[in-house]
Design a protein around this motif. Structure first.
Motif: not given
Length: 121
Positions: A34-49
């Protein structure tokens, strides 16, 4: 079915802090990661933690030393404490969990609806 509900996003100034929460509910037998990902505008979703199935944590390099991840297994909840936030942390943050449902043989991947984090002065 399994639902992931996130909370805690918002607008914060650079250098500020936010705490995200994600609670899993439904017909859950076990959560294997279980964890967190993030996606900024125009970018791919990426692992955070993330917590792996073995309980180990994995962070992307750019958040190491600033973000911490914790969990409450009794509540099927994971938290992301974000300190020293930077404008480049601005993104939609998504909770993710690998869940084995009651009566199921394997796991399925579930995602929350996302919560916006904006770091700006």
């Amino acid at each position: 079915q399994v639902q992931l509900v996130e909370s805690g996003g918002g607008l914060v100034q650079p250098g500020g802090s936010l705490r995200l929460s994600c609670a899993a509910s439904g017909s859950i037998f076990s959560i294997y990661g279980m964890g967190w990902y993030r996606q900024a505008p125009g970018k791919q979703r990426e692992l955070v933690a993330r917590f792996s199935s073995s309980g180990r944590t994995n962070f992307r390099d750019s958040v190491k030393g600033r973000f911490t991840i914790s969990r409450d297994n009794a509540k099927n909840t994971v938290y992301l404490q974000m300190n020293s936030l930077k404008p480049e942390d601005t993104a939609v943050y998504y909770c993710n969990a690998a869940v084995q449902m009651i009566g199921a043989a394997g796991t399925d991947d579930y995602w929350g609806q996302g919560t916006q984090v904006t770091v700006s002065s």
